[in-house]
Design an enzyme around this catalytic site. Structure first.
Site, PDB file in Angstrom:
ATOM      1  N   ASP A   1       0.813  -1.215   0.000  1.00 25.49           N
ATOM      2  CA  ASP A   1       0.000   0.000   0.000  1.00 25.49           C
ATOM      3  C   ASP A   1       0.852   1.273   0.000  1.00 25.49           C
ATOM      4  OD1 ASP A   1      -2.399  -1.510   0.234  1.00 25.49           O
ATOM      5  OD2 ASP A   1      -2.080  -1.687   2.394  1.00 25.49           O
TER       6      ASP A   1
ATOM      7  N   ASP B   1      -1.580  -1.928  -5.012  1.00 21.36           N
ATOM      8  CA  ASP B   1      -2.452  -2.195  -3.875  1.00 21.36           C
ATOM      9  C   ASP B   1      -3.179  -0.888  -3.492  1.00 21.36           C
ATOM     10  OD1 ASP B   1      -3.624  -3.617  -1.807  1.00 21.36           O
ATOM     11  OD2 ASP B   1      -1.781  -4.655  -1.294  1.00 21.36           O
TER      12      ASP B   1
ATOM     13  N   ASP C   1      -4.881   2.312   3.191  1.00 23.05           N
ATOM     14  CA  ASP C   1      -5.670   1.216   3.753  1.00 23.05           C
ATOM     15  C   ASP C   1      -5.557   1.241   5.275  1.00 23.05           C
ATOM     16  OD1 ASP C   1      -6.297   0.584   1.183  1.00 23.05           O
ATOM     17  OD2 ASP C   1      -5.588  -1.483   1.252  1.00 23.05           O
TER      18      ASP C   1
ATOM     19  N   ARG D   1     -13.403   1.873  -4.043  1.00 26.51           N
ATOM     20  CA  ARG D   1     -12.963   2.149  -2.672  1.00 26.51           C
ATOM     21  C   ARG D   1     -12.673   3.637  -2.414  1.00 26.51           C
ATOM     22  NH1 ARG D   1      -8.751  -2.967  -1.874  1.00 26.51           N
ATOM     23  NH2 ARG D   1     -10.073  -4.521  -2.894  1.00 26.51           N
TER      24      ARG D   1
END
Ligand SMILES: *[C@@H]1O[C@H](CO)[C@@H](O)[C@H](O)[C@H]1NC(C)=O
Ligand SMILES: *[C@@H]1O[C@H](CO)[C@@H](O)[C@H](O)[C@H]1NC(C)=O
Ligand SMILES: *[C@@H]1O[C@H](CO)[C@@H](O)[C@H](O)[C@H]1NC(C)=O
Ligand SMILES: *[C@@H]1O[C@H](CO)[C@@H](O)[C@H](O)[C@H]1NC(C)=O
Length: 346
Positions: free
Chosen positions: A137, A166, A170, A223
Site C-alpha cells: 500500500d 495495492d 488502507d 474504494r
C-alpha cells in the site's frame, strides 16, 4: 516543633512554588491553533486525546532514505521535514509521536515502497507525494490510533489494471480515531479500504472510526472509501470520474455521508450498501466479485450525486459524529476542494 517545621516548610514551598514551565508553543504544521487547515474530526476529538504527532519534540530535516528511516523510528516525539525525493527500498516504518511534513510546493516525495504505521499512535502525515508504489500500500495503517493524513497526493496509473497496485490508504486491524483530509487521490484503481478481511470481524468491530473530508478523488476505480465493521464520516469530498463503487459500506459497517459532490465523465456508483464487491475491484482474485453482507448508510446534509447512481439497501443509526465540524456549502465544495487539496497548500 521539630515535626511541624518540615510540614510548614513544605506548605510554604507549595504556596510559593513557581508555576510549572509552560510547554513551548507547537511548531506550525500540526494543525492546531490558527492554521488555515486545522485538524477536524476523529483525529482531533476522540477518547484518547488529540493527534499532535511530533509537536512536543525536536524538528529534524532529512534528505536521504537512511536519515528518514532513522528519524521516524522509535516513539520519542519528533517532527521530520522531508526535503526531496525518497525511493524507498522497503516500506517506511513510522513509530508513534511523529509528524512527517513534506517541504515546499512539490512536497516530500515517496516512491517504490510506501509508508507503514503498525501498532502505533499519534502520527501526522502532511504534504507528502506517494506515487507508483509497487510493494504493497501507499499508506498502511494497522492496529494504530490517532493518525492525521492531510494534504498529500497519492498517484499511480489505471493502465496496469486493478490488481497491479495495492491500496492508496488502507486502514485495518482495529485502527481508530483517524482523519483523512484534503488529499488528492488520483489515477488509481483501489483507493482506500477500511477493514480488510471477514476473518477480522471481531478484531475490527466497533473500531475504525474515520473522518474523510475535503479529499479529491479523480480517475479512480473502487474504494472511495470502502468500509467494513466500523464507522466513517464522509463529508465534502469531490469525486471526478470515479468509475465503479466509490463510497461503499458493507459488512455491517456504518457511514454518515453528506455534502459530497460527484462529477463525470465515466462516473459509476457514488454510494452503495449492498454486500457485493463488483468484479471490477479485484478480477484476478475474485472474478465474480466478492459477496459480503450489506452495510448501513445515513445521509446527512444534501449531496450532489451528479451523473452517479446510488443504491442504499439499509439505513443505519449513525446520525451524530460527536464532534464539531463545519460543512462547506455544497455549491462551493468543487471549487474549494480543487483549490485546496493536495500538495503545496499548507
Ligand atoms: C509516545 O507514544 C507512546 C505510545 O507508543 C506513548 O506511550 C508515549 O507516552 C509517547 N511518548 C511521549 C513522550 O509522548
Ligand atoms: C501488532 O499488534 C498485534 C495485535 O496485538 C500483534 O499480534 C502483532 O504481533 C504486533 N506486531 C508488531 C510488529 O508489533
Ligand atoms: C441495489 O442492490 C441490490 C442488491 O445488489 C439489487 O438487488 C438492486 O436491484 C439494486 N437496485 C438498484 C436500483 O440498482
Ligand atoms: C446501530 O445499529 C447496529 C446495526 O443494526 C446495531 O448493532 C447497534 O446496536 C445500533 N446502535 C445503537 C446505538 O442503536
Amino acid at each position: 516543633m521539630r515535626l511541624i517545621t518540615p510540614v510548614l516548610l513544605s506548605l510554604l514551598s507549595l504556596t510559593f512554588a513557581s508555576p510549572p514551565p509552560r510547554p513551548p508553543p507547537r511548531p506550525p504544521g500540526h494543525g492546531h491553533g490558527k492554521e488555515k487547515y486545522p485538524l477536524v474530526g476523529y483525529g482531533l476529538e476522540n477518547p484518547l486525546g488529540p493527534t499532535t504527532g511530533g509537536a512536543d519534540g525536536p524538528i529534524v530535516t532529512v534528505c536521504t532514505v537512511e536519515a528518514l528511516q532513522s528519524a521516524v523510528a522509535g516513539t520519542e516525539p519528533r517532527t521530520v521535514l522531508l526535503d526531496g525525493s525518497f525511493e524507498l527500498p522497503e516500506p517506511l516504518q513510522v513509530g508513534s509521536n511523529k509528524s512527517l511534513l513534506g517541504v515546499g510546493r512539490s512536497g516530500g516525495r515517496i516512491t517504490k515502497n510506501g509508508i507503514s504505521i503498525l501498532n502505533g499512535t499519534n502520527v501526522i502525515l502532511r504534504n507528502l507525494y506517494v506515487g507508483f508504489i509497487e510493494g504493497g500500500d501507499g499508506l498502511a495503517i494497522q492496529g494504530s490510533t490517532r493518525v492525521w493524513v492531510d494534504h498529500n497526493e497519492f498517484e499511480s496509473d489505471m493502465d496496469h489494471g486493478p490488481d497491479y497496485y495495492d491500496g492508496q490508504v488502507d486502514i485495518v486491524r482495529a485502527s481508530d480515531w483517524i482523519t483523512v483530509s484534503w488529499n488528492y487521490f488520483h489515477d488509481h484503481w483501489k483507493s482506500s479500504l477500511v477493514g480488510n478481511s471477514d476473518a477480522l470481524r471481531d478484531v475490527d468491530f466497533g473500531h475504525l472510526h474515520i473522518t474523510y473530508h475535503h479529499n479529491h478523488w479523480k480517475n479512480s476505480g473502487t474504494r472511495g472509501p470502502a468500509g467494513r465493521f466500523g464507522h466513517q464520516h464522509i463529508y465534502n469530498n469531490l469525486y471526478t470520474s470515479f468509475r465503479y463503487q466509490a463510497i461503499h459500506s458493507r459488512s455491517d459497517n456504518q457511514m454518515l455521508v453528506e455534502g459530497n459532490v460527484f462529477r463525470g465523465p465515466n462516473t459509476g456508483e457514488a454510494l452503495s450498501t449492498y454486500g457485493l464487491v463488483v468484479p471490477a475491484d479485484s478480477p484476478n482474485t475474485s472474478p465474480d466479485g466478492d459477496f459480503e453482507i450489506d452495510g448501513f448508510v445515513n445521509l446527512g446534509a444534501r449531496n450532489d450525486w451528479g451523473p452517479a447512481t446510488v443504491n442504499i439497501t439499509q439505513v443505519g443509526n449513525f446520525t451524530e459524529t460527536g464532534y464539531r465540524y463545519e460543512l462547506t456549502p455544497l455549491w462551493k465544495v468543487g471549487r474549494e476542494v480543487e483549490r485546496g487539496a493536495g500538495l503545496g497548500r499548507i
